[in-house]
Write an enzyme that holds these catalytic residues in place. Structure first.
Site, PDB file in Angstrom:
ATOM      1  N   HIS A 168      -3.882  -4.661  -0.450  1.00 15.48           N
ATOM      2  CA  HIS A 168      -3.537  -5.277   0.836  1.00 15.48           C
ATOM      3  C   HIS A 168      -3.611  -6.796   0.692  1.00 15.48           C
ATOM      4  O   HIS A 168      -4.701  -7.374   0.797  1.00 15.48           O
ATOM      5  CB  HIS A 168      -4.500  -4.814   1.931  1.00 15.48           C
ATOM      6  CG  HIS A 168      -4.292  -3.410   2.356  1.00 15.48           C
ATOM      7  ND1 HIS A 168      -3.389  -3.045   3.332  1.00 15.48           N
ATOM      8  CD2 HIS A 168      -4.853  -2.257   1.920  1.00 15.48           C
ATOM      9  CE1 HIS A 168      -3.413  -1.728   3.502  1.00 15.48           C
ATOM     10  NE2 HIS A 168      -4.295  -1.231   2.643  1.00 15.48           N
ATOM     11  N   GLU A 188      -2.774  -9.015   2.742  1.00 18.21           N
ATOM     12  CA  GLU A 188      -3.199  -9.609   4.018  1.00 18.21           C
ATOM     13  C   GLU A 188      -4.708  -9.522   4.226  1.00 18.21           C
ATOM     14  O   GLU A 188      -5.252 -10.158   5.138  1.00 18.21           O
ATOM     15  CB  GLU A 188      -2.452  -8.951   5.182  1.00 18.21           C
ATOM     16  CG  GLU A 188      -2.942  -7.581   5.604  1.00 18.21           C
ATOM     17  CD  GLU A 188      -2.462  -6.437   4.728  1.00 18.21           C
ATOM     18  OE1 GLU A 188      -2.706  -5.278   5.104  1.00 18.21           O
ATOM     19  OE2 GLU A 188      -1.847  -6.691   3.663  1.00 18.21           O
ATOM     20  N   CYS A 209       0.841  -1.206   0.000  1.00 15.54           N
ATOM     21  CA  CYS A 209       0.000   0.000   0.000  1.00 15.54           C
ATOM     22  C   CYS A 209       0.876   1.257   0.000  1.00 15.54           C
ATOM     23  O   CYS A 209       1.630   1.476  -0.935  1.00 15.54           O
ATOM     24  CB  CYS A 209      -0.989  -0.037   1.165  1.00 15.54           C
ATOM     25  SG  CYS A 209      -2.359   1.132   0.971  1.00 15.54           S
TER      26      CYS A 209
END
Length: 206
Positions: free
Chosen positions: A182, A184, A77
């Site tokens: 992202h 994750e 990011c």
């Protein structure tokens, strides 16, 4: 394998740390250069404004550290955006200069920030994505108001279409990789990408 998450006071460190731990990696968070040097690879996360992030990196003495490392580094990011030459966010600010391009605010779109799931279109495969079959479902989760523009096609790995704006989603050059989304928070495909990157790191250090 040991992964050092670079802490400069601007990042969703916990979620990144937990995602990496699920990949059977030893993970630690630090802003201490001596401790970070013990890692096999680094992750540079980030949430917030580009100028603030650069000031914090400079204050912690981490700018040269990142620029000079020869170990694999993944920017996520804002962490990816910091790897570019310059940003227009708030005020013109020099970045780390790893990748060619400028971070600019979205224009001509109906909604800012660009927030939600988008399909990732691969332009080429880096070494760490060359093994195995890529999942057919390639949606990832974005949250950002600025994106990398005027990039080098040789450094572009994957992009996403946001209302006809081609958003660089993954970039790679030498030991540096960046993901604008992202991973994750991007479900199975995000986990796949993180795992592929980590396994690529393992192959390089074995």
């Amino acid at each position: 394998m040991k992964i050092g998450v670079i802490d400069y006071g601007m990042g969703n460190l916990f979620s990144v740390e937990q995602a990496l731990k699920h990949l059977d990696s030893q993970v630690f968070i630090s802003n201490d250069k001596a401790q970070l040097e013990t890692a096999d690879a680094f992750v540079l996360p980030g949430v917030g404004a580009f100028p603030d992030a650069m000031k914090r990196l400079e204050g912690a003495g981490l700018v040269r550290f990142i620029q000079n490392t020869r170990k694999p580094l993944l920017g996520i990011c804002l962490g990816m955006q910091l790897l570019f030459e310059e940003s227009d966010e708030v005020a013109a600010t020099k970045g780390l200069g790893i990748f060619k391009g400028r971070i600019q605010r979205f224009t001509g779109v109906s909604r800012i920030p660009h927030m939600g799931w988008n399909d990732l279109s691969l332009q080429q495969k880096p070494d760490w994505l060359s093994g195995g079959n890529l999942p057919e479902a390639r949606h990832v989760y974005f949250v950002h108001s600025f994106y990398a523009n005027n990039t080098d096609d040789k450094e572009l790995i994957a992009s996403a279409d946001y209302e006809d704006v081609q958003v660089p989603g993954i970039v790679a050059k030498a030991n540096f990789t960046g993901m604008q989304f992202h991973p994750e928070k991007s479900g199975p495909f995000g986990v796949y990408l993180l795992k592929a990157w980590a396994e690529g790191v393992k192959e390089n250090i074995c």
